[in-house]
Write a protein that holds these residues in place. Sequence first.
Motif, PDB file in Angstrom:
ATOM      1  N   VAL A   8       0.734  -0.969   0.254  1.00  0.00           N
ATOM      2  CA  VAL A   8       0.186   0.422  -0.202  1.00  0.00           C
ATOM      3  C   VAL A   8       0.868   1.001   0.034  1.00  0.00           C
ATOM      4  N   ILE A   9       0.877   2.526  -0.792  1.00  0.00           N
ATOM      5  CA  ILE A   9       1.411   3.595  -0.770  1.00  0.00           C
ATOM      6  C   ILE A   9       0.636   4.335  -0.045  1.00  0.00           C
ATOM      7  N   THR A  10       1.438   4.468   1.387  1.00  0.00           N
ATOM      8  CA  THR A  10       1.055   5.824   2.011  1.00  0.00           C
ATOM      9  C   THR A  10       1.751   7.383   1.354  1.00  0.00           C
ATOM     10  N   LYS A  11       0.707   8.543   2.344  1.00  0.00           N
ATOM     11  CA  LYS A  11       1.473   9.256   1.919  1.00  0.00           C
ATOM     12  C   LYS A  11       2.604   9.674   2.124  1.00  0.00           C
ATOM     13  N   GLU A  12       3.288   9.197   3.322  1.00  0.00           N
ATOM     14  CA  GLU A  12       4.609   8.920   3.547  1.00  0.00           C
ATOM     15  C   GLU A  12       5.571   8.474   2.562  1.00  0.00           C
ATOM     16  N   ASP A  13       5.275   7.877   2.230  1.00  0.00           N
ATOM     17  CA  ASP A  13       5.868   6.941   0.819  1.00  0.00           C
ATOM     18  C   ASP A  13       6.066   7.867  -0.557  1.00  0.00           C
ATOM     19  N   ARG A  14       4.683   8.901  -0.548  1.00  0.00           N
ATOM     20  CA  ARG A  14       5.021   9.596  -1.358  1.00  0.00           C
ATOM     21  C   ARG A  14       5.288  11.469  -1.100  1.00  0.00           C
ATOM     22  N   ALA A  15       5.236  11.332   0.171  1.00  0.00           N
ATOM     23  CA  ALA A  15       6.242  12.692   1.034  1.00  0.00           C
ATOM     24  C   ALA A  15       7.344  12.073   0.584  1.00  0.00           C
ATOM     25  N   ARG A  16       8.106  11.239   0.878  1.00  0.00           N
ATOM     26  CA  ARG A  16       9.417  10.881   0.550  1.00  0.00           C
ATOM     27  C   ARG A  16       9.882  10.737  -0.993  1.00  0.00           C
ATOM     28  N   LYS A  18       8.544  12.546  -3.319  1.00  0.00           N
ATOM     29  CA  LYS A  18       8.341  14.712  -3.267  1.00  0.00           C
ATOM     30  C   LYS A  18       9.232  14.986  -3.220  1.00  0.00           C
ATOM     31  N   ALA A  19      10.631  14.520  -2.107  1.00  0.00           N
ATOM     32  CA  ALA A  19      11.226  15.232  -1.470  1.00  0.00           C
ATOM     33  C   ALA A  19      12.650  14.581  -2.412  1.00  0.00           C
ATOM     34  N   ILE A  20      12.505  13.174  -2.936  1.00  0.00           N
ATOM     35  CA  ILE A  20      13.864  13.202  -3.842  1.00  0.00           C
ATOM     36  C   ILE A  20      13.536  13.729  -5.173  1.00  0.00           C
ATOM     37  N   TYR A  21      12.405  13.652  -6.074  1.00  0.00           N
ATOM     38  CA  TYR A  21      12.550  14.634  -6.855  1.00  0.00           C
ATOM     39  C   TYR A  21      13.005  15.945  -6.603  1.00  0.00           C
ATOM     40  N   ALA A  22      11.958  16.812  -5.501  1.00  0.00           N
ATOM     41  CA  ALA A  22      12.670  18.037  -4.555  1.00  0.00           C
ATOM     42  C   ALA A  22      14.855  18.019  -5.342  1.00  0.00           C
ATOM     43  N   ALA A  23      15.414  16.778  -4.285  1.00  0.00           N
ATOM     44  CA  ALA A  23      16.613  16.999  -4.109  1.00  0.00           C
ATOM     45  C   ALA A  23      17.510  16.715  -5.593  1.00  0.00           C
ATOM     46  N   VAL A  37      12.680  20.152 -15.581  1.00  0.00           N
ATOM     47  CA  VAL A  37      12.957  18.681 -14.913  1.00  0.00           C
ATOM     48  C   VAL A  37      11.536  18.815 -13.829  1.00  0.00           C
ATOM     49  N   ALA A  38      11.171  19.433 -13.106  1.00  0.00           N
ATOM     50  CA  ALA A  38      10.383  19.946 -12.098  1.00  0.00           C
ATOM     51  C   ALA A  38       9.274  19.683 -13.021  1.00  0.00           C
ATOM     52  N   GLU A  39       8.851  20.202 -13.658  1.00  0.00           N
ATOM     53  CA  GLU A  39       7.750  19.595 -14.651  1.00  0.00           C
ATOM     54  C   GLU A  39       7.097  18.488 -15.292  1.00  0.00           C
ATOM     55  N   HIS A  40       7.903  17.699 -15.176  1.00  0.00           N
ATOM     56  CA  HIS A  40       7.751  16.130 -15.959  1.00  0.00           C
ATOM     57  C   HIS A  40       7.514  15.945 -14.085  1.00  0.00           C
ATOM     58  N   PHE A  41       8.543  15.875 -13.411  1.00  0.00           N
ATOM     59  CA  PHE A  41       8.130  15.600 -11.965  1.00  0.00           C
ATOM     60  C   PHE A  41       7.265  15.572 -11.265  1.00  0.00           C
ATOM     61  N   ARG A  42       6.436  16.545 -11.608  1.00  0.00           N
ATOM     62  CA  ARG A  42       5.602  17.549 -10.668  1.00  0.00           C
ATOM     63  C   ARG A  42       3.784  16.249 -11.726  1.00  0.00           C
ATOM     64  N   ARG A  43       3.929  16.147 -13.300  1.00  0.00           N
ATOM     65  CA  ARG A  43       3.510  15.770 -14.105  1.00  0.00           C
ATOM     66  C   ARG A  43       3.217  14.184 -13.867  1.00  0.00           C
ATOM     67  N   ARG A  44       4.073  13.448 -13.347  1.00  0.00           N
ATOM     68  CA  ARG A  44       4.653  12.268 -12.424  1.00  0.00           C
ATOM     69  C   ARG A  44       4.001  11.634 -11.535  1.00  0.00           C
ATOM     70  N   MET A  45       3.816  13.113 -10.368  1.00  0.00           N
ATOM     71  CA  MET A  45       3.446  13.121  -9.677  1.00  0.00           C
ATOM     72  C   MET A  45       1.865  12.646  -9.548  1.00  0.00           C
ATOM     73  N   GLU A  46       1.283  14.100 -10.331  1.00  0.00           N
ATOM     74  CA  GLU A  46       0.109  13.649 -10.395  1.00  0.00           C
ATOM     75  C   GLU A  46      -0.245  11.955 -10.741  1.00  0.00           C
ATOM     76  N   ILE A  47       0.194  11.754 -11.596  1.00  0.00           N
ATOM     77  CA  ILE A  47      -0.586  10.436 -12.656  1.00  0.00           C
ATOM     78  C   ILE A  47      -0.630   9.246 -11.284  1.00  0.00           C
ATOM     79  N   PHE A  48       1.226   9.588 -11.199  1.00  0.00           N
ATOM     80  CA  PHE A  48       1.043   8.338  -9.477  1.00  0.00           C
ATOM     81  C   PHE A  48       0.159   8.490  -8.775  1.00  0.00           C
ATOM     82  N   GLU A  49      -0.232   9.725  -8.148  1.00  0.00           N
ATOM     83  CA  GLU A  49      -1.199  10.331  -6.814  1.00  0.00           C
ATOM     84  C   GLU A  49      -3.046   9.749  -7.395  1.00  0.00           C
ATOM     85  N   LYS A  50      -3.171   9.791  -8.919  1.00  0.00           N
ATOM     86  CA  LYS A  50      -4.124   9.568  -9.336  1.00  0.00           C
ATOM     87  C   LYS A  50      -4.355   8.462  -9.209  1.00  0.00           C
ATOM     88  N   TYR A  51      -4.367   7.262  -9.457  1.00  0.00           N
ATOM     89  CA  TYR A  51      -3.511   5.630  -9.617  1.00  0.00           C
ATOM     90  C   TYR A  51      -3.507   4.887  -8.342  1.00  0.00           C
TER      91      TYR A  51
END
Length: 95
Positions: A8-16, A18-23, A37-51
């Motif tokens: 199960v993907i938790t909010k902590e997993d997504r936060a982690r 996002k922190a990796i992407y930000a780094a 790259v920031a735009e690409h990562f943002r779009r990927r996170m939106e897709i992951f969070e959607k599913y």
Amino acid sequence: MIIGEYRVITKEDRARQKAIYAAHVAKLADAEARQLVAEHFRRRMEIFEKYDLYRDTFPTGLDGGSPDENRELREEAKRFNEACKPYFERIKGKK
């Protein structure tokens, strides 16, 4: 958290993630590359969070993911590659 064969993907997993992407973005010196790259990562996170809501219901589990999710991720990768082409051409021309 593991439930049966699924993780199960938790909010902590997504936060982690996002922190990796930000780094990764913070390591980039060029402002244009950072933006791409920031735009690409943002779009990927939106897709992951959607599913994420449906992730544990997929018959193939997390490793296989949803065909729709995988299609959207491939489309985003293609979009990112196309967006980066002009940047890479400029960088190549500077050398």
